[in-house]
Design an enzyme around this catalytic site. Sequence first.
Site, short mmCIF file in Angstrom:
data_model
loop_
_atom_site.label_atom_id
_atom_site.label_comp_id
_atom_site.label_asym_id
_atom_site.label_seq_id
_atom_site.Cartn_x
_atom_site.Cartn_y
_atom_site.Cartn_z
CD GLN A 374 -105.78 15.79 93.59
OE1 GLN A 374 -105.64 16.63 94.38
NE2 GLN A 374 -106.65 14.84 93.63
CB CYS A 380 -107.58 16.56 97.27
SG CYS A 380 -108.88 15.67 98.01
CG HIS A 516 -110.48 19.18 96.35
ND1 HIS A 516 -109.78 18.26 95.92
CD2 HIS A 516 -109.87 20.53 95.79
CE1 HIS A 516 -108.96 18.82 95.17
NE2 HIS A 516 -108.81 20.03 95.31
#
Length: 570
Positions: A374, A380, A516
């Site tokens: 990424q 994410c 995340h």
Amino acid sequence: MNLLLPVSLAVVLTTCSAQILIQGEPVQLSLGDQVVGGKMDADVNRKDVKEIADFATSFLSMEKNSAISLVKVVKAQTQVVAGVNYFITIQIQPAGCTVDCKYEECEVSIFDQEWTQTRKVVNSSCKTVSPSPHPAVPLGSESENLEDEDVKNAVNFAVEELNKKSNSLFRANLIELQHAKKQVVAGLKYRLTFLLGDTVCRNNPSKSGTDLQACPLSDPHRTQVCHATVWYKAWETPQYKLLDSKCELKQAAGQKKPLLGGDGHDLCHMGMFKEFQMKHGKFYDSPQEEDQRYKIFCANVKKAAEYQAQDQGTARYGVTQFSDLTEEEFKAYRSKPWDLTPMADMKMAAPLQGSFPKSFDWRDHGAVTPVKNQGACGSCWAFSVTGNVEGMWHNKKGNLISLSEQELVDCDKVDQGCEGGLPANAYKQIIKLGGLETETKYKYTGHDGSCHFSKSLAKVYINSSIAISSDENQMAAWLSQNGPISIGINAFAMQFYMGGISHPWKFLCNPSKLDHGVLIVGYGQKGNKPYWIIKNSWGPHWGEKGYYYVYRGAGVCGLNTACTSAIVDA
């Protein structure tokens, strides 16, 4: 009168003296006792004489079919012809000899014509001399005159080699040659100690050979003490070779030396930082930034050691590509803290009954694409979603297609692109858009952009989405029957994770602070430690080939609190 001589030779004569240029260097001659065109005594320390002596040594080494070393130039004469004749007497010895050596004194005549690049030995003769009548140059190391041209050539070569090997954007220049020793051994070995300093000039070939006048120091107080060994062999190409080198930052005057041990300083050193820079291609805009990054790096190395000591699993923590980032900077690779409110209206997956496999890995069934990266974009969540959809499409439709995360970054107007997002929102946006394009057609850029999605190019669609139980046995059962699961996790322990089964304490990795998005692709058990196999989006060089192994069964870092999946009808 003036005599015209070819190219590199020119003589200006008066009634009592002459000046001659030999290989571009002026040599003053007295004609009182000399015959013009005859032999003339030459300084044995003159640059061209030394070069000729090295050439003679190389010739004799080949003629004797054994390596020899030049000990001393005893005598030298030159004669100007259509070029220059050199008549030299040199002392030689077997290379590497230190005890009971056989010395020889050789008379060698060499013709040199620079403009045609001709140099050849006309004749040579040697006789044994034992012991050496010229002990001025011992076989061991001796201190050298720091102004000697040969010593300067050796240290300049060392400086250039160190710049070639350096990972810094800025060139280091010689500040001072502090000490030099020479040893005669199959050539000449120079052991050098010198000071280097970073300059304002970029470290590239165009700056090779520049001095401090052309490239001044960027910080006069930040210098390095370097030790290097240079081997000079006149008969080889290249003639110089850097055998070893070591540079350390010089301690500033008045700076207190830290106590040995106890403060963690031995966990980190400049060599480790340079290796990190080389491995991960880290370049900085100034020596000052490089210095600051080194301090951050060392603080992070110490922090990783603390993680290692506190972990309840088998995880290894250490130097990763994120080791020069502050905690605040590292947030760019995650997203904002997740607000799970949008999950409230998601349909829950029905509880599953019966047993499930002891281990399962969707990679073994072709349902997982290679690990992606990424970059420094908080996308994410998009990678977590596309990974889930890729797996579900494969399991329902029979083919694995790598899908576009950039489409979600650009076109999902509910989420915030590189600033973060939620899988729960993304599923709805995919349905609203009409599907996902492939990675190839809608390429990843790693920054927010304008949406250019075309429904006609969409290759994959989804029908709905679902939330999955936080019970980890139910999660394993659902995964083994359906496909990979999109989850959120607290990335506390991930910045320095290198491998093994991660199991940080709950008070260190708060399960309610998800930041995340990742993808569970399987599970298993090693010894008495059950684990999840989690696909991350920081590239294949992070963790275990891009994967994060986390203890299963304790809700580690909140990995069981936001589990979702797309639904693809058969």
